[in-house]
Design a protein around this motif. Structure first.
Motif, mmCIF file in Angstrom:
data_model
loop_
_atom_site.group_PDB
_atom_site.id
_atom_site.type_symbol
_atom_site.label_atom_id
_atom_site.label_comp_id
_atom_site.label_asym_id
_atom_site.label_seq_id
_atom_site.Cartn_x
_atom_site.Cartn_y
_atom_site.Cartn_z
ATOM 1 N N THR A 27 35.469 40.360 33.741
ATOM 2 C CA THR A 27 36.527 40.795 32.836
ATOM 3 C C THR A 27 36.121 41.961 31.951
ATOM 4 O O THR A 27 36.974 42.579 31.338
ATOM 5 N N ASP A 28 34.839 42.294 31.871
ATOM 6 C CA ASP A 28 34.420 43.412 31.040
ATOM 7 C C ASP A 28 34.544 44.755 31.750
ATOM 8 O O ASP A 28 34.501 45.792 31.118
ATOM 9 N N ARG A 29 34.705 44.739 33.046
ATOM 10 C CA ARG A 29 34.842 45.979 33.800
ATOM 11 C C ARG A 29 36.275 46.469 33.750
ATOM 12 O O ARG A 29 37.204 45.679 33.920
ATOM 13 N N PRO A 30 36.490 47.780 33.553
ATOM 14 C CA PRO A 30 37.859 48.306 33.604
ATOM 15 C C PRO A 30 38.478 47.997 34.961
ATOM 16 O O PRO A 30 37.836 48.137 35.993
ATOM 17 N N GLY A 31 39.709 47.553 34.955
ATOM 18 C CA GLY A 31 40.405 47.253 36.194
ATOM 19 C C GLY A 31 40.032 45.905 36.791
ATOM 20 O O GLY A 31 40.467 45.560 37.873
ATOM 21 N N ALA A 32 39.212 45.134 36.100
ATOM 22 C CA ALA A 32 38.801 43.825 36.617
ATOM 23 C C ALA A 32 39.993 42.875 36.664
ATOM 24 O O ALA A 32 40.937 43.010 35.903
ATOM 25 N N ASP A 33 39.940 41.940 37.555
ATOM 26 C CA ASP A 33 40.992 40.944 37.691
ATOM 27 C C ASP A 33 40.954 40.021 36.486
ATOM 28 O O ASP A 33 40.026 39.263 36.306
ATOM 29 N N ARG A 34 41.975 40.080 35.659
ATOM 30 C CA ARG A 34 42.007 39.287 34.426
ATOM 31 C C ARG A 34 42.042 37.793 34.709
ATOM 32 O O ARG A 34 41.693 36.994 33.875
ATOM 33 N N ARG A 35 42.488 37.426 35.885
ATOM 34 C CA ARG A 35 42.582 36.009 36.208
ATOM 35 C C ARG A 35 41.219 35.347 36.310
ATOM 36 O O ARG A 35 41.138 34.147 36.391
ATOM 37 N N THR A 36 40.153 36.111 36.291
ATOM 38 C CA THR A 36 38.819 35.520 36.374
ATOM 39 C C THR A 36 38.314 35.073 35.013
ATOM 40 O O THR A 36 37.261 34.475 34.923
ATOM 41 N N ASN A 37 39.041 35.349 33.953
ATOM 42 C CA ASN A 37 38.626 34.965 32.617
ATOM 43 C C ASN A 37 39.022 33.510 32.380
ATOM 44 O O ASN A 37 40.152 33.205 31.990
ATOM 45 N N ALA A 76 49.397 28.683 24.994
ATOM 46 C CA ALA A 76 49.897 29.929 24.412
ATOM 47 C C ALA A 76 51.308 30.230 24.914
ATOM 48 O O ALA A 76 52.186 30.620 24.134
ATOM 49 N N TYR A 77 51.523 30.039 26.209
ATOM 50 C CA TYR A 77 52.845 30.319 26.782
ATOM 51 C C TYR A 77 53.918 29.449 26.128
ATOM 52 O O TYR A 77 55.000 29.937 25.793
ATOM 53 N N VAL A 128 49.918 37.948 26.167
ATOM 54 C CA VAL A 128 51.333 38.302 25.980
ATOM 55 C C VAL A 128 51.893 38.947 27.247
ATOM 56 O O VAL A 128 52.987 38.609 27.698
ATOM 57 N N VAL A 129 51.145 39.853 27.844
ATOM 58 C CA VAL A 129 51.614 40.517 29.069
ATOM 59 C C VAL A 129 51.757 39.506 30.205
ATOM 60 O O VAL A 129 52.755 39.504 30.930
ATOM 61 N N ALA A 130 50.779 38.618 30.350
ATOM 62 C CA ALA A 130 50.857 37.594 31.402
ATOM 63 C C ALA A 130 52.037 36.659 31.158
ATOM 64 O O ALA A 130 52.777 36.319 32.098
ATOM 65 N N ARG A 183 59.563 46.003 30.723
ATOM 66 C CA ARG A 183 58.690 45.613 31.827
ATOM 67 C C ARG A 183 57.306 45.328 31.261
ATOM 68 O O ARG A 183 56.894 45.948 30.268
ATOM 69 N N PRO A 184 56.566 44.381 31.825
ATOM 70 C CA PRO A 184 55.254 44.005 31.266
ATOM 71 C C PRO A 184 54.297 45.185 31.064
ATOM 72 O O PRO A 184 53.575 45.232 30.070
ATOM 73 N N GLU A 185 54.312 46.132 31.973
ATOM 74 C CA GLU A 185 53.401 47.273 31.837
ATOM 75 C C GLU A 185 53.759 48.193 30.661
ATOM 76 O O GLU A 185 52.962 49.037 30.256
ATOM 77 N N GLU A 186 54.940 48.019 30.086
ATOM 78 C CA GLU A 186 55.362 48.826 28.942
ATOM 79 C C GLU A 186 54.937 48.221 27.609
ATOM 80 O O GLU A 186 55.076 48.858 26.568
#
Length: 97
Positions: free
Chosen positions: A5-15, A25-26, A68-70, A88-91
């Motif tokens: 998760t520390d790498r840019p572009g890493a898959d956030r689902r691995t956190n 949270a949801y 929040v985005v997820a 949209r989530p990316e916004e």
């Protein structure tokens, strides 16, 4: 296996930490995406950041933003007919500190 998760572009689902918090949270922030809970036709998604910071003070700003985005994506997927009012989530950008 390392947490990427520390790498840019890493898959956030691995956190694993954020994954463990996500359901709780949801549940807390889902109402802010609901059009019936909005204000003059606008969602209250900006309040999701505040609620998460208050309830999970150990999360970084980036981690709050990730949740929040997820959550936003999950809401749109589960409520396609009730999400046209949302950006949209990316916004979604984190609010200024």
């Amino acid at each position: 296996m390392s947490d990427n998760t520390d790498r840019p572009g890493a898959d956030r689902r691995t956190n694993a930490r954020l994954r463990g918090l996500f359901d709780t949270a949801y549940t807390m922030i889902e109402p802010f995406f609901d059009p019936d809970q909005g204000w003059a036709g606008h969602s209250l998604e900006h309040l999701a950041f505040r609620v998460l910071r208050e309830n999970f003070p150990d999360l970084s700003g980036e981690e709050v933003h990730t949740i929040v985005v997820a959550a936003h994506r999950v809401y749109i997927e589960h409520n396609p007919g009730r999400s046209a009012h949302l950006r949209r989530p990316e916004e979604i950008r984190p609010p200024a500190p």
